[in-house]
Scaffold this motif. Structure first.
Motif, short mmCIF file in Angstrom:
data_model
loop_
_atom_site.label_atom_id
_atom_site.label_comp_id
_atom_site.label_asym_id
_atom_site.label_seq_id
_atom_site.Cartn_x
_atom_site.Cartn_y
_atom_site.Cartn_z
N GLU A 188 104.21 59.23 105.78
CA GLU A 188 103.39 60.41 105.39
C GLU A 188 103.46 60.64 104.21
N PRO A 189 102.40 60.93 103.24
CA PRO A 189 101.97 59.58 102.78
C PRO A 189 102.21 58.91 101.68
N ARG A 190 103.75 58.39 101.60
CA ARG A 190 104.60 57.78 100.92
C ARG A 190 104.35 55.94 101.24
N ARG A 191 104.43 55.84 102.67
CA ARG A 191 104.00 54.78 103.26
C ARG A 191 102.95 53.68 102.77
N ALA A 192 101.88 55.34 102.75
CA ALA A 192 100.32 54.67 102.26
C ALA A 192 100.16 53.41 101.21
N ARG A 193 101.52 54.30 100.30
CA ARG A 193 101.41 54.38 99.30
C ARG A 193 102.04 53.29 98.68
N SER A 194 103.37 53.00 99.53
CA SER A 194 103.92 51.48 99.38
C SER A 194 103.14 50.44 99.87
N ILE A 195 102.42 50.21 100.68
CA ILE A 195 101.24 49.46 101.07
C ILE A 195 99.98 49.35 100.25
N ALA A 196 99.75 50.15 99.68
CA ALA A 196 99.01 50.25 98.59
C ALA A 196 99.47 48.99 97.29
N VAL A 197 100.92 49.70 97.36
CA VAL A 197 101.56 48.81 96.57
C VAL A 197 102.07 47.33 96.68
N LEU A 198 102.37 47.04 97.35
CA LEU A 198 102.90 45.86 97.96
C LEU A 198 101.47 45.11 98.13
N GLU A 199 100.29 45.36 98.70
CA GLU A 199 99.24 44.50 98.12
C GLU A 199 98.70 43.98 97.36
N ARG A 200 99.09 45.23 95.99
CA ARG A 200 98.75 45.16 94.71
C ARG A 200 99.56 43.87 94.20
N LEU A 229 108.74 49.81 93.95
CA LEU A 229 108.36 51.06 96.00
C LEU A 229 109.85 52.12 95.96
N GLY A 230 110.78 51.46 95.03
CA GLY A 230 112.04 52.78 94.64
C GLY A 230 112.57 51.85 95.71
N LEU A 231 113.16 50.61 96.35
CA LEU A 231 113.95 50.31 97.27
C LEU A 231 115.18 49.32 96.32
N THR A 232 116.48 49.84 97.00
CA THR A 232 117.88 49.49 96.70
C THR A 232 117.82 48.87 97.42
N GLU A 233 118.29 49.24 98.38
CA GLU A 233 118.59 48.13 99.72
C GLU A 233 117.85 46.85 99.67
N ARG A 234 118.78 45.92 100.22
CA ARG A 234 118.19 44.67 100.30
C ARG A 234 118.15 44.66 101.99
N VAL A 235 117.38 44.89 102.06
CA VAL A 235 116.72 45.10 103.51
C VAL A 235 115.04 44.71 103.35
N PRO A 236 114.41 43.67 104.59
CA PRO A 236 113.04 43.59 104.70
C PRO A 236 111.96 44.24 103.93
N ILE A 237 111.26 44.04 103.60
CA ILE A 237 110.38 44.91 102.68
C ILE A 237 109.54 45.53 103.86
N LEU A 238 108.72 44.90 104.97
CA LEU A 238 107.78 45.46 105.53
C LEU A 238 107.95 46.27 106.39
N GLU A 239 109.91 46.09 106.55
CA GLU A 239 110.50 47.03 107.93
C GLU A 239 110.68 48.36 107.05
N TRP A 240 110.93 48.22 105.79
CA TRP A 240 111.73 49.21 105.16
C TRP A 240 110.18 50.03 105.36
N ILE A 241 109.49 49.88 104.87
CA ILE A 241 107.97 50.38 104.43
C ILE A 241 107.24 51.09 106.39
N ASP A 242 107.63 50.28 106.91
CA ASP A 242 107.51 50.75 108.21
C ASP A 242 108.51 52.26 108.80
N THR A 243 109.42 52.79 108.48
CA THR A 243 110.33 54.05 108.16
C THR A 243 110.21 54.63 107.17
N LEU A 244 109.26 54.52 106.69
CA LEU A 244 108.60 55.73 105.42
C LEU A 244 107.13 56.80 106.62
#
Length: 213
Positions: A45-57, A28-43
């Motif tokens: 589009e279209p990065r948010r949609a791509r990140s959700i797809a990665v998480l669901e995989r 995801l490219g997430l280097t901060e120690r923050v909750p993943i779902l909350e971080w994705i919600d700040t992204l």
């Protein structure tokens, strides 16, 4: 107060957590120690949609490997035998939740994923369950292994049970729980005699006192 409903977290509580969080964060490219779902919600589009797809995989891969923790099935059977309802509350997707429930042959009166927002730690995640099952907060337990479970329970007026893998080295947030157990089957005894599992609270003078005093 007798308990009429027990709400369970899934990963790390009823099941062993099989999700590779380190690899997920790296992809995801997430280097901060923050909750993943909350971080994705700040992204944006279209990065948010791509990140959700990665998480669901990753969640779907983990769902195929997930296994029950010791005592999980016996605990659920015990609750059913005592006419105590059970619910599942997870931040996982509905697809991965349903796959784990099916693979592990579990049954609940209600199962709620993040597809039915708001998700933990929002208190409405529990409030929604209470309304659907016509349950009172004072007769409900929330069982989990992470701070979000405790925060959601406290905000919803529900007592919480923290499952500790190592009671000698509890996490910093452990004091926020109402009860501590080191095994799922301890909850059977907790329901009969909660006092022995209750977490002491800090008094104004800095000393410990038990809530049962």
């Amino acid at each position: 107060m007798p308990y009429n409903l027990v709400i369970f977290d899934m990963d790390g509580t009823l099941t062993h957590d099989a999700l590779d969080f380190d690899s997920l964060r790296l992809e995801l490219g997430l280097t901060e120690r923050v909750p993943i779902l909350e971080w994705i919600d700040t992204l944006p589009e279209p990065r948010r949609a791509r990140s959700i797809a990665v998480l669901e995989r990753y969640e779907n891969m983990a769902a195929e490997k997930s296994t029950l923790r010791p005592g999980a099935r016996d605990l659920l059977c015990h609750l059913r035998g005592r006419n105590i309802r059970s619910a599942l509350l997870t931040r996982n997707s509905g697809k991965s939740m349903n796959r784990i429930v099916a693979r592990c042959d579990l049954a609940f009166d209600l199962a709620v994923s993040r597809d039915q927002p708001p998700f933990k730690p929002h208190p409405e995640s529990i409030g929604m369950i209470l309304r659907k099952l016509n349950a009172k907060p004072t007769e409900t337990l929330m069982v989990g292994d992470y701070i979000f479970d405790l925060q959601a329970a406290a905000a919803a007026g529900v007592e919480s049970v923290l499952l500790l893998d190592d009671p000698q080295a509890p996490p910093a947030f452990a004091h926020q729980a109402t009860f501590h157990v080191s095994r799922l089957d301890h909850i059977i005894e907790l329901i009969k005699s909660p006092g022995q599992f209750r977490v002491p609270v800090q008094s104004a003078g800095g000393t410990q006192r038990s809530l049962t005093c």
